[in-house]
Design an enzyme around this catalytic site. Structure first.
Site, PDB file in Angstrom:
ATOM      1  N   GLY A   1      -6.988  -3.738   2.149  1.00  0.00           N
ATOM      2  CA  GLY A   1      -7.817  -2.515   2.484  1.00  0.00           C
ATOM      3  C   GLY A   1      -7.036  -1.469   3.200  1.00  0.00           C
ATOM      4  CE1 TYR A   2      -8.574   3.597   7.452  1.00  0.00           C
ATOM      5  CE2 TYR A   2      -6.351   4.072   7.281  1.00  0.00           C
ATOM      6  CZ  TYR A   2      -7.552   4.448   7.394  1.00  0.00           C
ATOM      7  OH  TYR A   2      -7.729   5.607   8.311  1.00  0.00           O
ATOM      8  CG  LEU A   3      -7.331   0.278  -0.897  1.00  0.00           C
ATOM      9  CD1 LEU A   3      -7.818   0.021  -2.301  1.00  0.00           C
ATOM     10  CD2 LEU A   3      -6.186  -0.690  -0.271  1.00  0.00           C
TER      11      LEU A   3
ATOM     12  CG  HIS B   1      -2.745  -0.277  -0.938  1.00  0.00           C
ATOM     13  ND1 HIS B   1      -2.912   0.639  -0.005  1.00  0.00           N
ATOM     14  CD2 HIS B   1      -2.284  -1.450  -0.711  1.00  0.00           C
ATOM     15  CE1 HIS B   1      -2.560  -0.226   1.202  1.00  0.00           C
ATOM     16  NE2 HIS B   1      -2.148  -1.642   0.734  1.00  0.00           N
TER      17      HIS B   1
ATOM     18  N   GLY C   1       3.870  -4.787  -3.731  1.00  0.00           N
ATOM     19  CA  GLY C   1       4.772  -3.501  -3.349  1.00  0.00           C
ATOM     20  C   GLY C   1       5.982  -3.954  -3.012  1.00  0.00           C
TER      21      GLY C   1
ATOM     22  CB  SER D   1       2.695   1.316   6.368  1.00  0.00           C
ATOM     23  OG  SER D   1       2.093   0.456   7.041  1.00  0.00           O
TER      24      SER D   1
END
Length: 284
Positions: free
Chosen positions: A31-33, A37, A147, A185
């Protein structure tokens, strides 16, 4: 785009797609893309008929004192990015859905996890291998996308897939960077303005080391020494590791010879641990 919170929902949808003869890609995330991502999802959507994105902060890969509770989360924002990138389904389970209260089965790896991040985060890859195995079993994807920024993880997943005979193709995708070079990141959000500037020592070190190798340096120590020098010049930075390893086996090398190498760094900027790397294949 659909969302699902249970394994049963995901399995039912994937089975329906399979009955239509459709291929399925999986992008595992916490999450917290960000744009990194998004690049994985776009790639997956270009190579599969349907894409499942898992959005799950996996507790089993966090050690004591790590940032499990403070790890950034924004599911609404994640869904908007997923839809824009071409995902068909976002799987957002609660930890209780993924792990039974008395769960005691894990996926361990005896090699590849004793170096780099495995040294300072000893349970990390057990958690990664376990949750990725579970996602492979739930989603049964044709392809899964990871990634290159988490290069050790990518090597670990590839070895796990080979060793355990998962019927999935693992696809590695390039690092996505900010305009000034910092690798994207979710943890970049922890950085203050001063720390954000200081964090550029990571990409400067990576680019310097990569340049040396591309210009013909084959001994590891001069490359690593130059990279350490750049990082140590930044007062807010503290090195966890700066190492060169064999890309497939994750064992340290003293010299680049015939096999691809991974040059990887982990650096604390303030209290935030950041990673970066480059890969060099002398045969390419």
């Amino acid at each position: 785009m659909q969302t699902a919170t249970t394994k049963a929902e995901v399995r039912a949808q994937v089975k329906a797609w399979r009955r239509e003869g459709l291929t399925v890609g999986l992008v595992p995330t916490m999450g917290y893309l960000h744009e990194g991502h998004k690049s994985l999802i776009v790639r997956a959507a270009s190579e599969n008929d349907r894409v499942v994105v898992s959005d799950f902060v996996n507790p089993t890969q966090f050690g004591a004192g790590e940032d499990l509770e403070s790890y950034p989360r924004d599911f609404g924002r994640d869904c908007a990015l997923c839809e824009e990138a071409g995902a068909a389904l976002v799987f957002h389970p609660d930890p209780s859905e993924m792990y039974a209260p008395n769960a005691c089965t894990y996926v361990n790896m005896d090699a590849l996890t004793h170096e780099l991040c495995g040294l300072s985060r000893p349970i990390h890859f057990r958690g990664v291998c376990t949750v990725v195995s579970k996602l492979f079993n739930i989603v049964t994807p044709d392809r899964a996308y990871f990634g290159q920024k988490d290069a050790q993880q990518l090597s670990v997943i590839r070895r796990m897939v080979r060793d355990l005979d998962f019927d999935v193709k693992v696809v590695g995708c390039p690092i996505v960077r900010e305009a000034d070079g910092l690798a994207k990141s979710s943890r970049n959000t922890y950085l203050s303005a001063e720390e954000r500037t200081a964090a550029l020592c990571l990409s400067r070190a990576i680019f310097a080391g990569q340049r040396m190798v591309e210009e013909g340096e084959r001994e590891a120590e001069p490359v690593l020494s130059r990279m350490r020098e750049i990082i140590e010049a930044e007062p807010l930075a503290r090195i966890d590791y700066v190492k060169m390893v064999d890309l497939d086996d994750i064992v340290q090398v003293k010299r680049i010879e015939r096999r691809p190498v991974l040059c990887a760094i982990a650096v604390y900027v303030g209290k935030t641990r950041l990673i970066d790397n480059f890969v060099f294949d002398p045969a390419a």
